[in-house]
Structure formats: structure tokens, C-alpha cells
Write a protein that holds these residues in place. Structure first.
Motif, PDB file in Angstrom:
ATOM      1  N   TYR A  29       0.449  -8.639   4.582  1.00  0.00           N
ATOM      2  CA  TYR A  29       1.834  -9.095   4.608  1.00  0.00           C
ATOM      3  C   TYR A  29       2.534  -8.970   3.251  1.00  0.00           C
ATOM      4  N   ASP A  30       1.962  -8.160   2.369  1.00  0.00           N
ATOM      5  CA  ASP A  30       2.664  -7.828   1.125  1.00  0.00           C
ATOM      6  C   ASP A  30       3.918  -7.018   1.441  1.00  0.00           C
ATOM      7  N   GLU A  31       4.873  -6.997   0.508  1.00  0.00           N
ATOM      8  CA  GLU A  31       6.109  -6.232   0.725  1.00  0.00           C
ATOM      9  C   GLU A  31       5.863  -4.734   0.693  1.00  0.00           C
ATOM     10  N   SER A  32       4.726  -4.315   0.167  1.00  0.00           N
ATOM     11  CA  SER A  32       4.379  -2.899   0.187  1.00  0.00           C
ATOM     12  C   SER A  32       2.863  -2.756   0.230  1.00  0.00           C
ATOM     13  N   TRP A  33       2.405  -1.653   0.798  1.00  0.00           N
ATOM     14  CA  TRP A  33       0.982  -1.317   0.805  1.00  0.00           C
ATOM     15  C   TRP A  33       0.780  -0.147  -0.149  1.00  0.00           C
ATOM     16  N   ASP A  34      -0.057  -0.345  -1.140  1.00  0.00           N
ATOM     17  CA  ASP A  34      -0.357   0.692  -2.121  1.00  0.00           C
ATOM     18  C   ASP A  34      -1.666   1.367  -1.715  1.00  0.00           C
ATOM     19  N   LEU A  35      -1.587   2.633  -1.319  1.00  0.00           N
ATOM     20  CA  LEU A  35      -2.772   3.363  -0.866  1.00  0.00           C
ATOM     21  C   LEU A  35      -3.308   4.313  -1.930  1.00  0.00           C
ATOM     22  N   SER A  36      -2.885   4.100  -3.189  1.00  0.00           N
ATOM     23  CA  SER A  36      -3.257   5.040  -4.246  1.00  0.00           C
ATOM     24  C   SER A  36      -4.754   5.071  -4.524  1.00  0.00           C
ATOM     25  N   GLU A 360      -4.412   3.878 -11.526  1.00  0.00           N
ATOM     26  CA  GLU A 360      -3.153   3.996 -12.258  1.00  0.00           C
ATOM     27  C   GLU A 360      -3.319   4.894 -13.480  1.00  0.00           C
ATOM     28  N   HIS A 361      -4.450   4.740 -14.163  1.00  0.00           N
ATOM     29  CA  HIS A 361      -4.711   5.560 -15.340  1.00  0.00           C
ATOM     30  C   HIS A 361      -4.831   7.038 -14.962  1.00  0.00           C
ATOM     31  N   ALA A 362      -5.535   7.311 -13.850  1.00  0.00           N
ATOM     32  CA  ALA A 362      -5.708   8.697 -13.402  1.00  0.00           C
ATOM     33  C   ALA A 362      -4.364   9.308 -13.008  1.00  0.00           C
ATOM     34  N   LYS A 363      -3.518   8.524 -12.327  1.00  0.00           N
ATOM     35  CA  LYS A 363      -2.192   9.013 -11.920  1.00  0.00           C
ATOM     36  C   LYS A 363      -1.337   9.327 -13.148  1.00  0.00           C
TER      37      LYS A 363
END
Length: 416
Positions: A29-36, A360-363
């Protein structure tokens, strides 16, 4: 078809996605789903499913349905849906919920409810793109056994108000030629000076860091905004003392002078490669090469990433190009070398302190391989380290050529 199941409500701490190290990344139920943590994306793209603009009365129900679909597909041992697919299904479910006035998807198996639904669709003035999006959502609901009715595409498309036709705007040839000619002149003028520009940028970064480290405002009564202005004033005073040999290049804190050169490099690369802005952002000098054709002919080629038609998953493609693109990429990349090093130090510090995840570092590291990185040296964090606002770049560049406001609007509307 298997027996129907309901999109059950989940508990609040149901995990949707994890980092590559297995830590919780997004809850249902978060405002967004981060699939990274599990999905590769093209340079400058994010693997995020956003619910922030979904009406609150429908949001949780749509999240329940999407996660039920996600689990169903995962149990079928098929490839998990991408963020791009989930966003498309979310948009379709939103429109269905609005016309159904709720999220009891299987109530559409009732003919009376279905007739009322069709009347609402007809009254909503949806175009055929919106209705096709609804049909895609219906199909996945049916596939996941969340709805019992199979929907006729022809029947619902008959309720469409037609296609959206966007007027294609072509840049007049004289205007196009003027922009390209100016951009080429900029590339040719500064290509040989690219390493000198990078050294100059390094000086700006060093002065900025020195001034900030020397200023102590702990005992004053000024606001943060007033303190920041005082720091900027001190930095600008010291920048005036820098003597450099870069012609027609003013030292600025906001990167505006670098931005003009970067925009010229971007325009040349776009014009002579045929790549889209999102594809060109994956280019750097190592992506350029030549290829032997026949016995005596060499052609220039450049490779990059595209995610068009791939549900957001990147793949490498190659474009035939012109040797001027090599110079444009070298200029854009090499003149920002010191800035790139500055960002790399920043993201390394963040991962070492725990402020960044491995994903995040890899991105960020991948984005910093682009020739077209952001130019704000004083940033402490960024959602993306590549330039993604092509309209702003084109607007600024066209305006710098003293084109009229009308001409600038034509350039931006044409997407170059």
C-alpha cells in the motif's frame, strides 16, 4: 477457465519488491512500487509503479488486484510483469473503476451491471487508446481468474470517440539548417578545448567546496536562505579571479555555459544518428565505431539502448551515423569528466554510509557513463544523473540563437 478468486485485501506489511540484497523495498500500500531490485531499465528510466494520482477510494483495491495478478503470473512461472506493464494495467483498472463506480470487477459478469457500465463508458468520451487500455486490463483480470466475463474488443471499441490525432509539426528547412549549422560550429569550436573545459569545471568545484568548508554560520541569526546567498556571493567573488583561455565561455555556478555546449552536442547527435532522446542518453564515445562495407568504404555507427516495444526492458541497437557524432560525444563526455568524477565520489560516499542501496549505486554508475549528464555540481542527490528534459534543452538553445518565441515553440513542438 479455473474457478474465480477475489482480489483479496492484503495486510499492510505485504512485501511487493526487494532490493538485490533481499531487503524490503516496497510494501503493497505504498504510494509507489519500486522494482529496481529485480528489473533492468534503460539509462534515465525508473522501474516504478506509481499510485499517487489514483483516486483514494480505488487505490487499495487496484493495488490488491495488481498484486494478485503479479502473484498469479509468478506462480505460473512466467516472467514477472515489468513496471511498464503494471503501470499500463493500473491505468486500465482506473478507468474501469471510474465507469463501474467501484472495484468489484466480477460484478461485470452480471448483464445488468455490464449494460450500465457500457453506458458510462460511452458517456465518458474515451478515445480508442483508453478503451484498448481497459481491454488489456480486462484480459489480464480474466487470465488471473479475477473476472468471469470475456469482453468483446469490437463491442467496447464501438463506444470509442475515435482516435487522438496529433498534428505533426515539421521545422521549416531554413530554421532546421540554422540550428544544425550553429550546433556543428559549437562542436567544432570546443572539441579541441574539451579537456581544458573539464579542468576549469574542476576549479569551480574546488572553489565551491573550499568556501563551503570555511564558512561557519553556527552562531549567526540568519536564515538558511540568507546563509546560502552569502556562500554563493563568496564563491562568485573567487570565481572572478580565475583566468582561462576558453573563448566565449563565462564561468557560472548553474552550469548554463556548459549547458549550451552540451545542447549543441545533443542536437548534433540526435540529427545525425536518428536516435530518440531516451536512446541518445545511453551514448558515450565508446559507443561510436566504424564498420567496413565492401573493400574501400567505412561507415560510422553508434550503438545504444532502446526500450521501445520491450515493456521497458532495454536492448542494444545500432544506428548508422556521421563522423561529426564522434566529436560531439567526445566533447560532451570529456568536458564533463571532472563533474563525472565529482558525482562518482558522491555516490561512493553514499553507498559507504548506507544512504544508497546497491541497486541505486549501480543505476547511478550506469547513468554516469552517459555523455549527457546533469550539470549541477552542487547537487547532493539526484533521481537521475542524465539529462532527461529535451524540451527544456531545445527551448534554451533555440532561444540563444535569437529565434522568435513563435519559432522556439515550433522547435519544441516538433520534438526535433
Amino acid at each position: 477457465m479455473s474457478s474465480l478468486v477475489r482480489a483479496k485485501p492484503y495486510i499492510n506489511n505485504t512485501v511487493v519488491s526487494r532490493t538485490s540484497e533481499g531487503e524490503t523495498l516496497s510494501l503493497i500500500y505504498d504510494e509507489s512500487w519500486d522494482l529496481s531490485g529485480s528489473e533492468a531499465k534503460a539509462v534515465g528510466k525508473n522501474a516504478v509503479v506509481s499510485f499517487s494520482k489514483v483516486e483514494k477510494q480505488y487505490r487499495r483495491h487496484i493495488q490488491d488486484a495488481l498484486f494478485s495478478i503479479y502473484e498469479f503470473l509468478r506462480e505460473q512461472e512466467s516472467a514477472p510483469p515489468t513496471a511498464s506493464q503494471l503501470n499500463a494495467w493500473r491505468r486500465g483498472l482506473e478507468k474501469i473503476a471510474q465507469c463501474l463506480s467501484g472495484c468489484n470487477w466480477n460484478s461485470l459478469s452480471d448483464d445488468v451491471v455490464y449494460r450500465m457500465f457500457k453506458r458510462k463508458v460511452s458517456a465518458s468520451n474515451f478515445n480508442d487508446i483508453s478503451i484498448r487500455g481497459m481491454l488489456t486490463a480486462f484480459n489480464i483480470l480474466y487470465q488471473a481468474n479475477l473476472i468471469g466475463r470475456r469482453f468483446s474488443g469490437d463491442e467496447l471499441l464501438a463506444l470509442s470517440k475515435g482516435r487522438i490525432t496529433k498534428q505533426s509539426i515539421a521545422i521549416p528547412i531554413d530554421m532546421y539548417s540554422a540550428i544544425i549549422a550553429d550546433a556543428i560550429n559549437v562542436v567544432e569550436k570546443y572539441h579541441v578545448l574539451r579537456h581544458g573545459i573539464s579542468k576549469l569545471v574542476s576549479q569551480v568545484i574546488q572553489i565551491s567546496d573550499d568556501v563551503k568548508s570555511q564558512c561557519d554560520f553556527s552562531n549567526n541569526s540568519l536564515t538558511k536562505e540568507q546563509n546560502d546567498k552569502a556562500v554563493d556571493h563568496q564563491i562568485r567573488k573567487r570565481l572572478k579571479n580565475i583566468d582561462h583561455q576558453i573563448p566565449d565561455f563565462n564561468i557560472t555556478l548553474n552550469g548554463s555555459e556548459l549547458g549550451k555546449i552540451q545542447s549543441a552536442c545533443l542536437i548534433v547527435t540526435l540529427a545525425f544518428s536518428g536516435g530518440r532522446i531516451g536512446e541518445v542518453l545511453s551514448f558515450n564515445p565508446s559507443r561510436y565505431s566504424t564498420k567496413q562495407v565492401g573493400k574501400h568504404k567505412l561507415i560510422s555507427i553508434v550503438s545504444g539502448e532502446t526500450s521501445k516495444g520491450e515493456d521497458g526492458i532495454p536492448r542494444t541497437v545500432t544506428w548508422q551515423t556521421h563522423p561529426i557524432v564522434k566529436d560531439a560525444l567526445e566533447l560532451a563526455f570529456d568536458m564533463t569528466e571532472s563533474l563525472r568524477d565529482h558525482y562518482k565520489t558522491l555516490i561512493d560516499e553514499k553507498i559507504n554510509s548506507g544512504a544508497y542501496r546497491e541497486d541505486e549505486h549501480a543505476k547511478a554508475s550506469k547513468e554516469l557513463n552517459s555523455a549527457f549528464i546533469i550539470l549541477r555540481h552542487n547537487t547532493t542527490s539526484a533521481a537521475s544523473f542524465v539529462q532527461a528534459n529535451s524540451q527544456r534543452l531545445l527551448t534554451q538553445y533555440a532561444a540563444s540563437l535569437k529565434l522568435t518565441a513563435h519559432c522556439v515553440r515550433i522547435v519544441v513542438a516538433s520534438n526535433f
